[in-house]
Design a protein around this motif. Sequence first.
Motif, PDB file in Angstrom:
ATOM      1  N   LEU A  37      25.367 -65.728  52.599  1.00  0.00           N
ATOM      2  CA  LEU A  37      24.529 -65.939  53.779  1.00  0.00           C
ATOM      3  C   LEU A  37      23.770 -67.260  53.695  1.00  0.00           C
ATOM      4  O   LEU A  37      23.763 -68.056  54.637  1.00  0.00           O
ATOM      5  N   TYR A  38      23.138 -67.498  52.556  1.00  0.00           N
ATOM      6  CA  TYR A  38      22.310 -68.695  52.422  1.00  0.00           C
ATOM      7  C   TYR A  38      23.161 -69.963  52.446  1.00  0.00           C
ATOM      8  O   TYR A  38      22.787 -70.961  53.083  1.00  0.00           O
ATOM      9  N   SER A  39      24.308 -69.944  51.769  1.00  0.00           N
ATOM     10  CA  SER A  39      25.158 -71.138  51.726  1.00  0.00           C
ATOM     11  C   SER A  39      25.663 -71.516  53.110  1.00  0.00           C
ATOM     12  O   SER A  39      25.748 -72.702  53.456  1.00  0.00           O
ATOM     13  N   THR A  40      25.987 -70.523  53.927  1.00  0.00           N
ATOM     14  CA  THR A  40      26.452 -70.804  55.287  1.00  0.00           C
ATOM     15  C   THR A  40      25.312 -71.374  56.137  1.00  0.00           C
ATOM     16  O   THR A  40      25.512 -72.303  56.928  1.00  0.00           O
ATOM     17  N   ALA A  41      24.129 -70.837  55.948  1.00  0.00           N
ATOM     18  CA  ALA A  41      22.983 -71.288  56.736  1.00  0.00           C
ATOM     19  C   ALA A  41      22.629 -72.747  56.470  1.00  0.00           C
ATOM     20  O   ALA A  41      22.154 -73.454  57.364  1.00  0.00           O
ATOM     21  N   ILE A  42      22.877 -73.241  55.246  1.00  0.00           N
ATOM     22  CA  ILE A  42      22.534 -74.633  54.922  1.00  0.00           C
ATOM     23  C   ILE A  42      23.736 -75.570  55.026  1.00  0.00           C
ATOM     24  O   ILE A  42      23.619 -76.765  54.755  1.00  0.00           O
ATOM     25  N   SER A  43      24.889 -75.039  55.423  1.00  0.00           N
ATOM     26  CA  SER A  43      26.145 -75.798  55.325  1.00  0.00           C
ATOM     27  C   SER A  43      26.227 -77.010  56.248  1.00  0.00           C
ATOM     28  O   SER A  43      26.986 -77.940  55.990  1.00  0.00           O
ATOM     29  N   SER A  78      20.335 -59.121  53.566  1.00  0.00           N
ATOM     30  CA  SER A  78      19.948 -59.492  54.934  1.00  0.00           C
ATOM     31  C   SER A  78      18.448 -59.374  55.141  1.00  0.00           C
ATOM     32  O   SER A  78      17.811 -60.261  55.727  1.00  0.00           O
ATOM     33  N   ALA A  79      17.870 -58.267  54.650  1.00  0.00           N
ATOM     34  CA  ALA A  79      16.428 -58.073  54.792  1.00  0.00           C
ATOM     35  C   ALA A  79      15.667 -59.142  54.010  1.00  0.00           C
ATOM     36  O   ALA A  79      14.638 -59.656  54.455  1.00  0.00           O
ATOM     37  N   LEU A  80      16.222 -59.478  52.843  1.00  0.00           N
ATOM     38  CA  LEU A  80      15.592 -60.473  51.981  1.00  0.00           C
ATOM     39  C   LEU A  80      15.554 -61.849  52.637  1.00  0.00           C
ATOM     40  O   LEU A  80      14.570 -62.586  52.518  1.00  0.00           O
ATOM     41  N   LEU A  89      21.120 -65.184  61.392  1.00  0.00           N
ATOM     42  CA  LEU A  89      22.041 -64.048  61.351  1.00  0.00           C
ATOM     43  C   LEU A  89      22.239 -63.436  62.733  1.00  0.00           C
ATOM     44  O   LEU A  89      23.347 -63.044  63.105  1.00  0.00           O
ATOM     45  N   TYR A  90      21.172 -63.358  63.500  1.00  0.00           N
ATOM     46  CA  TYR A  90      21.263 -62.723  64.819  1.00  0.00           C
ATOM     47  C   TYR A  90      22.169 -63.519  65.754  1.00  0.00           C
ATOM     48  O   TYR A  90      22.969 -62.944  66.507  1.00  0.00           O
ATOM     49  N   LEU A 170      32.190 -72.407  58.454  1.00  0.00           N
ATOM     50  CA  LEU A 170      32.470 -70.975  58.462  1.00  0.00           C
ATOM     51  C   LEU A 170      31.988 -70.309  57.180  1.00  0.00           C
ATOM     52  O   LEU A 170      32.327 -70.726  56.078  1.00  0.00           O
ATOM     53  N   GLY A 171      31.200 -69.256  57.353  1.00  0.00           N
ATOM     54  CA  GLY A 171      30.822 -68.399  56.244  1.00  0.00           C
ATOM     55  C   GLY A 171      31.603 -67.101  56.331  1.00  0.00           C
ATOM     56  O   GLY A 171      32.012 -66.679  57.424  1.00  0.00           O
TER      57      GLY A 171
END
Length: 437
Positions: A37-43, A78-80, A89-90, A170-171
Amino acid sequence: MTTFEEMAFGPLGDAVKAAMPTSEADPIGVWAASLSLYSTAISRNVRLEIGRRPVVVWTVLAGRSAIGRKGYAFNTASALLNKTLGGFLYTRKRAGVSNGPTLAETLSKMELDSSGDGRTMIIEEEWASILKDQKRCSKFSTYFRTAWDGKAISHRTRTKGTIHVAQPLLGFHAHITPGEWAKYVSSSEALGGSYNRLLPVAVERSKMLPYNSRPEIPETTELEEAYAWATDEENPRVMRFSEGAGERYDEIRAEVEAKMAEMPELLASYMERAAEQVQRVAAVLASTMQTEEISRDAVEAAWAFVSYSMNSTERLVKDAITGGSSQQADKSPEDMIRDVLKRYGGEAKSSDLLRPLWGKLNAQGIKDTVADMDDVEMVTERTGKRGAPSTIYRLVEPSEQTGKPALKVIIGQAQQPQPEPAPVPAAVNANPFLGLL
């Protein structure tokens, strides 16, 4: 087997550790989902120095239904990260992408709708349900591999013309059971490179909590600051090794290649990008420290996670080949060799014999075991003018007189007698074993 403590690093590692007391998930499963999740968000803003390749880390949680707690792991991650990543994510989560055209259209639409920001997070919590359709579409594996590499995708349609994705971001994160892996993850796709972009992780429940327990999500202020640093569009981040980290990375590359050289081709095909996976994970971990320089400690933590994934993959592939039979584990090495030879009709090359026995016996172990067996022989044959000779193992019927293999090969259940050995002088017959050489 490496532990979670060896791979946890930086603010992201601290956050996962803090969340684990109130989660039944496997901590390595939470770590894997968090990295994805984190890697995709900063990609969009963080790239590797070599080739400006993306830092996305694709993960698969492999665990038995209920016992594996795969959903718990993803939900904890996800909660973290929910507060850290904001609405990522949403707005960016997608699922059910089962063919190449849909993948291309999904990425293209996200890129167009977001003014060039095409970050897309595919979450397949029931991956097996769509793997069948993905396997039927040759374009899916092609576009899937291209997206991981960060290269442009072009898909021609009859009605919309050519769909072009200039910069795939793409994640991917998925869940599967070991049995479903054996059924749907094909060897041909593995050899083609579709699955070595993934990091499978074996997971199981870490603990059983009371029914009325509630998860407690720790503060993630440091991680939020790191995310702001990593996504600052005015300052693109290019991740590079420190001198010590680069030296350690070269050692890991050599270690990976040496391990692959000892593996059957199918198993080795899953490991082909293990070194780059280490680089990507290390880059993500370094970014959580708000630095573009990847430290040696970040490389070590990344290697701990990737090596755990390699071990998980080895177990999944081995179980897929053997059928995951629990009875196989109780059999002696001699019986396992006999069983495989029977499946091959009584005769098999060394590589064919090694493949289903991987994880139980290596090539030397097979030779040593066969040396003490009276119903299996090992011979060396040259099948062509060039290349090294092949090692062949055969089931044979032991001689009643000597107890050593007679020249009679057992093919399945039928026996095919071989010509009797030619008479030899009496002096030679003084040694009853020479007639078999």
